[in-house]
Design an enzyme around this catalytic site. Structure first.
Site, PDB file in Angstrom:
ATOM      1  N   GLU A   7       0.697  -1.616   0.290  1.00  0.00           N
ATOM      2  CA  GLU A   7       0.139   0.537  -0.011  1.00  0.00           C
ATOM      3  C   GLU A   7       0.884   1.186  -0.027  1.00  0.00           C
ATOM      4  O   GLU A   7       2.119   1.235   0.916  1.00  0.00           O
ATOM      5  CB  GLU A   7      -0.990   0.160   1.126  1.00  0.00           C
ATOM      6  CG  GLU A   7      -1.798   0.652   1.337  1.00  0.00           C
ATOM      7  CD  GLU A   7      -3.016   1.387   2.505  1.00  0.00           C
ATOM      8  OE1 GLU A   7      -4.144   1.316   2.886  1.00  0.00           O
ATOM      9  OE2 GLU A   7      -2.300   1.008   3.961  1.00  0.00           O
ATOM     10  N   GLY A 148       2.687   1.574  10.847  1.00  0.00           N
ATOM     11  CA  GLY A 148       2.168   0.786  12.223  1.00  0.00           C
ATOM     12  C   GLY A 148       1.743  -0.594  12.093  1.00  0.00           C
ATOM     13  O   GLY A 148       2.033  -1.627  12.819  1.00  0.00           O
ATOM     14  N   GLU A 151      -3.246  -3.006   6.887  1.00  0.00           N
ATOM     15  CA  GLU A 151      -4.219  -4.316   7.019  1.00  0.00           C
ATOM     16  C   GLU A 151      -4.278  -6.033   5.868  1.00  0.00           C
ATOM     17  O   GLU A 151      -5.800  -6.622   6.071  1.00  0.00           O
ATOM     18  CB  GLU A 151      -6.065  -4.025   6.841  1.00  0.00           C
ATOM     19  CG  GLU A 151      -5.956  -3.359   5.278  1.00  0.00           C
ATOM     20  CD  GLU A 151      -5.596  -1.983   5.498  1.00  0.00           C
ATOM     21  OE1 GLU A 151      -6.049  -1.168   4.930  1.00  0.00           O
ATOM     22  OE2 GLU A 151      -4.783  -1.029   6.214  1.00  0.00           O
ATOM     23  N   ASN A 152      -3.728  -6.136   5.071  1.00  0.00           N
ATOM     24  CA  ASN A 152      -3.426  -7.434   3.945  1.00  0.00           C
ATOM     25  C   ASN A 152      -4.338  -8.277   4.458  1.00  0.00           C
ATOM     26  O   ASN A 152      -4.550  -8.911   5.648  1.00  0.00           O
ATOM     27  CB  ASN A 152      -2.067  -7.879   3.678  1.00  0.00           C
ATOM     28  CG  ASN A 152      -1.517  -6.725   4.215  1.00  0.00           C
ATOM     29  OD1 ASN A 152      -0.598  -6.000   2.996  1.00  0.00           O
ATOM     30  ND2 ASN A 152      -0.337  -7.394   5.109  1.00  0.00           N
ATOM     31  N   HIS A 184      -8.557  -1.824  14.720  1.00  0.00           N
ATOM     32  CA  HIS A 184      -8.507  -1.120  13.660  1.00  0.00           C
ATOM     33  C   HIS A 184      -8.194  -1.869  12.111  1.00  0.00           C
ATOM     34  O   HIS A 184      -8.882  -2.308  11.182  1.00  0.00           O
ATOM     35  CB  HIS A 184      -7.604   0.391  13.672  1.00  0.00           C
ATOM     36  CG  HIS A 184      -7.478   0.988  12.469  1.00  0.00           C
ATOM     37  ND1 HIS A 184      -7.987   2.108  12.531  1.00  0.00           N
ATOM     38  CD2 HIS A 184      -6.670   0.587  11.390  1.00  0.00           C
ATOM     39  CE1 HIS A 184      -7.907   2.908  11.001  1.00  0.00           C
ATOM     40  NE2 HIS A 184      -6.959   2.052  10.385  1.00  0.00           N
ATOM     41  N   GLU A 185      -7.155  -2.777  12.376  1.00  0.00           N
ATOM     42  CA  GLU A 185      -7.343  -3.888  11.145  1.00  0.00           C
ATOM     43  C   GLU A 185      -7.905  -4.898  10.860  1.00  0.00           C
ATOM     44  O   GLU A 185      -7.893  -5.552   9.954  1.00  0.00           O
ATOM     45  CB  GLU A 185      -5.880  -4.441  11.760  1.00  0.00           C
ATOM     46  CG  GLU A 185      -4.371  -3.353  11.589  1.00  0.00           C
ATOM     47  CD  GLU A 185      -4.291  -2.178  10.688  1.00  0.00           C
ATOM     48  OE1 GLU A 185      -4.596  -2.769   9.359  1.00  0.00           O
ATOM     49  OE2 GLU A 185      -4.363  -1.492  10.888  1.00  0.00           O
ATOM     50  N   HIS A 188     -11.116  -2.958   8.965  1.00  0.00           N
ATOM     51  CA  HIS A 188     -10.215  -3.104   7.710  1.00  0.00           C
ATOM     52  C   HIS A 188     -10.150  -4.582   6.736  1.00  0.00           C
ATOM     53  O   HIS A 188     -10.699  -4.902   5.219  1.00  0.00           O
ATOM     54  CB  HIS A 188      -9.075  -2.846   7.142  1.00  0.00           C
ATOM     55  CG  HIS A 188      -8.085  -2.157   7.824  1.00  0.00           C
ATOM     56  ND1 HIS A 188      -8.863  -0.366   6.321  1.00  0.00           N
ATOM     57  CD2 HIS A 188      -7.786  -0.808   8.184  1.00  0.00           C
ATOM     58  CE1 HIS A 188      -8.948   0.578   7.187  1.00  0.00           C
ATOM     59  NE2 HIS A 188      -7.519   0.503   7.553  1.00  0.00           N
ATOM     60  N   GLU A 207     -10.177   4.578   5.742  1.00  0.00           N
ATOM     61  CA  GLU A 207      -9.583   4.759   7.141  1.00  0.00           C
ATOM     62  C   GLU A 207     -10.086   5.159   8.320  1.00  0.00           C
ATOM     63  O   GLU A 207     -10.595   4.785   9.060  1.00  0.00           O
ATOM     64  CB  GLU A 207      -8.737   5.758   7.180  1.00  0.00           C
ATOM     65  CG  GLU A 207      -7.394   4.547   6.064  1.00  0.00           C
ATOM     66  CD  GLU A 207      -6.894   4.075   6.573  1.00  0.00           C
ATOM     67  OE1 GLU A 207      -6.620   3.728   8.068  1.00  0.00           O
ATOM     68  OE2 GLU A 207      -6.019   2.960   5.996  1.00  0.00           O
TER      69      GLU A 207
END
Length: 780
Positions: A7, A148, A151-152, A184-185, A188, A207
């Site tokens: 990304e 940080g 999110e793959n 958060h991830e 995603h 995001e």
């Protein structure tokens, strides 16, 4: 080890592909690696073939249909935790295998994140009514990972400090931080992976949603279910204040920009900022409050189902909200979610609502808020209009009642009997706007909750900084708040943000001494009980406030702080002695004794204690602390050392620290270390000089990564409040090539101009006010 980070536009460097978000495909990997390593990919492993000569070839199954930037490959010798198999909450025949990877001596620190992952996946499945679509989820703690986290799909990569947690030694803040990043991830996996924004001009669709859903649903629900008393929503609002300060600049950008204006990789990277993340989340929270949570849930389910494995734009999201809102509210009438929300995504900045109260009516008027006074002269900008979901309560002679309406035009009048009554807008800080009152003295703080007092105070301060409110009005309100007996968590934090701003803006002037004396009096250092038992018994909010006050006191006057708080001095000196005398790590595995002398330091205040010890003997223990930072295996311990070293008063040590970070330290720590140095009063000029001296090296290292170079520029170039530095910063960046960093330069220059306004237009009055307070206090 080898780790990919594709990304936003780097997949094309690894393999031929249509490297754009809306060109989705199914990916299959065949890769040859050394036999002593193993490979991870988005999808499950299929087979391995021994090629001889110490090489093996792995083949993986096809991934789901997804964008190229989500492809991930990890080849390493990392070890893994015991896999955790959980059942889907929506499909009894589907299970998900969760495995976490990290360095062998850190595997135990991955257990908390593993439990968070399992629980939050269940929360999201239930809320979205969409099952996690893969049979496995691998999570990897990467040493020296610049991002940080990423999110793959099916293979999430993390910086170690965002994933590792030691229950004995890591702080409560670290525990909550790990939860927030993991949530958060995981968010995603639905918002970004399952449904992806069509182009990078609407990064906020990924995001902003992951921030809102991750914190307000994932983290909050996890904390409630586990019995943690974390201030999740309060901390979310504090992050919104930081984003709003960026969004108040003329150089801010709209959440949704034209696709043609976001084409180059550096401009795409610059979109990954606090506007896309936090403002995006803030307007979603505002919409959620307006339509109610049930409508939000229905709308998000419709959005995900309508665009599964595909791409979407903001208009698609608003269409789902429109549909859900109209079903839930048959009398929705002229309420159009799309029209309302487009004003928030298509315009940069946010409005200020001016409130005028007369006997029989309330008049509200909206206008754009700009921190920079000169920006308000632009007629094009002044004519901006938002559709604002306004909430307010009327207080006074009758019981308070909640009202709401949409402010669609420049001005609106609400007919109400307002005799002997007053009003508070933006109830529970649900809206993303400021409110200016014509008479703050009417507002009775005793009738307001913590969140509403904090909101009132934050708005007044931002309006004061921008020249909308006079010093007398703001200071009068602030002193009423400050002198309340019971100040809540959020209000305490807003007060500390205000104090920090004043200290950092007036740090070179006489007013600094006057301000710092008043702050020190408010901090009441003598009576801060930092004994182990006392800190252990505090709830997380009180503990957080204690940490904030200790840190501010040390920043103002570490010597006075140490000698006024005898507990702090004893713990600091004991810890220093243990540091120099013990050959084993200072942080003992026995949390009851972190000083080597039988005196206990609570893990949540260890940074303050270590800082005090360091400041009392900087040159004596600097080398030892650097070695501890460099070899620490626990991220929260390493973060403490990193912050402590940046607190040095000795400018030569600060320069040495930044030089070491550039040549010997971890790549992902260089910018944070320089930023920490720039935050301190003694360090800002040193950090700025260091950046100028090493600019070519830093730009070649981070220039291709927009967010990192932007953070470096803002952290080091925006701290000044005089015209000489304004010209110096402007001149230095005048020849900046490429687009990476240009937005950060524009924001830094605006911040300097706003501080110059504060110093030149408000400084003399501030000095007189604080001198008057000191004189009054000495008489009393």
């Amino acid at each position: 080890m080898a780790v990919t980070q594709f990304e936003a536009t780097h997949a094309r460097k690894a393999f031929p592909c249509f490297d754009e978000p809306d060109f989705k495909a199914r990916f299959k990997l065949t890769i040859t690696r050394p036999s002593h390593c193993h490979t991870l990919f988005n999808s499950p492993h299929n087979k391995t073939v021994d090629e001889g000569s110490g090489l093996e070839t792995d083949t993986f199954e096809y991934s789901p249909e997804m964008s190229s930037y989500l492809v991930a490959i990890v080849v390493s010798e990392l070890k893994h935790t015991q896999p955790l198999l959980i059942q889907s909450t929506l499909n009894a025949s589907q299970s998900i295998k969760i495995t976490l990877y990290g360095r062998e001596n850190q595997l135990s620190q991955l257990e908390f994140a593993k439990n968070v992952t399992a629980e939050v996946i269940k929360v999201f499945e239930q809320f979205f009514q969409v099952a996690y679509p893969l049979p496995k989820l691998d999570i990897v703690a990467i040493p020296d990972f610049e991002n940080g986290a990423m999110e793959n799909w099916g293979l999430i990569t993390f910086r170690e400090s965002a994933l590792l947690y030691d229950p004995t030694l890591s702080s409560t803040n670290q525990q909550q931080w790990v939860t927030e990043v993991v949530a958060h991830e995981l968010a995603h996996q639905w918002f970004g992976n399952y449904v992806t924004m069509k182009w990078w001009n609407e990064v906020w669709l990924n995001e902003g949603f992951a921030t809102f859903v991750g914190e307000m649903i994932g983290t909050k629900t996890f904390a409630e279910n586990q019995g943690y008393d974390w201030p999740v929503e309060e901390n979310f609002l504090l992050s919104v204040t930081s984003a709003a300060r960026v969004d108040s600049l003329h150089s801010s950008h709209a959440l949704s920009r034209s696709a043609g204006s976001v084409e180059s990789p550096s401009v795409i990277d610059s979109m990954f900022d606090s506007i896309s993340y936090t403002k995006g989340a803030a307007i979603l929270r505002m919409l959620d409050s307006f339509v109610t949570r049930n409508v939000t849930q229905t709308a998000l389910q419709d959005y995900l189902n309508s665009h599964s494995y595909g791409n979407a734009e903001a208009s698609d999201l608003w269409a789902s909200f429109d549909k859900a809102y109209k079903v839930a509210h048959q009398d929705a009438g002229e309420t159009d979610i799309s029209t309302m929300m487009n004003s928030w995504t298509d315009l940069s900045g946010y409005p200020v609502i001016s409130v005028d109260i007369a006997d029989q009516k309330i008049t509200v008027t909206q206008s754009p808020y700009f921190l920079c006074v000169s920006c308000r002269k632009d007629k094009k900008d002044v004519n901006r209009l938002w559709t604002i979901p306004v909430t307010f309560k009327v207080y006074g002679s009758h019981a308070s009642r909640l009202y709401s309406f949409n402010l669609k035009h420049k001005k609106a009048v609400v007919r109400l009997d307002m005799r002997r009554r007053w009003v508070k807008l933006n109830i529970d800080w649900s809206g993303y706007y400021l409110v200016k009152y014509n008479n703050y003295r009417l507002i009775q703080l005793s009738e307001l909750s913590d969140v509403n007092i904090a909101n009132l105070l934050f708005d007044a301060f931002e309006l004061f900084k921008g020249g909308y409110v006079e010093l007398k009005e703001f200071i009068s309100l602030m002193w009423r708040v400050k002198e309340k007996e019971d100040i809540g968590y959020l209000t305490n934090n807003i007060l500390m943000k205000i104090w920090w701003y004043l200290l950092r803006t007036f740090d070179q002037l006489h007013v600094y001494s006057e301000i710092s004396q008043q702050i020190y009096k408010w901090l009441n250092v003598k009576n801060l009980d930092i004994s182990y038992d006392s800190v252990q018994q505090m709830n997380s909010k009180d503990r957080h406030i204690l940490i904030g006050k200790l840190w501010m006191a040390l920043h103002i006057d570490y010597v006075r702080t140490a000698f006024e708080n005898n507990q702090l001095l004893i713990l600091a000196l004991s810890w220093r002695r243990g540091l120099l005398e013990k050959s084993t790590p200072v942080v003992s595995k026995n949390a009851e004794d972190m000083t080597g002398s039988g005196r206990r330091i609570h893990k949540d205040i260890s940074k303050a204690v270590w800082t005090c010890a360091f400041l009392l003997d900087e040159r004596g223990i600097w080398d030892t602390l650097w070695k501890k930072y460099f070899t620490a295996k626990i991220p929260s311990e390493q973060a403490n050392y990193k912050t402590v070293l940046a607190a040095a008063r000795d400018t030569q040590l600060l320069h040495k620290y930044m030089s070491y970070s550039l040549t010997s330290g971890k790549k992902d720590d260089t910018v944070p270390i320089i930023s920490l140095v720039a935050f301190s009063r003694n360090g800002r000029n040193v950090a700025w000089s260091f950046v100028k001296e090493h600019w070519n090296t830093l730009y070649s290292k981070y220039g291709a990564v927009g967010p990192m170079i932007n953070k470096l520029i803002v952290a080091t170039a925006s701290n000044f409040a005089d015209r000489t530095k304004l010209l110096e910063v402007k001149s230095f960046f005048a020849d900046l090539t490429g687009s990476a960093g240009k937005m950060a330069v524009a924001q830094s220059l605006e911040k300097i101009r706003s501080k110059i306004y504060m110093v030149e237009e408000r400084g003399a009055d501030m000095l007189r006010f604080f001198q008057h307070l000191r004189t009054r206090d000495s008489v009393l």
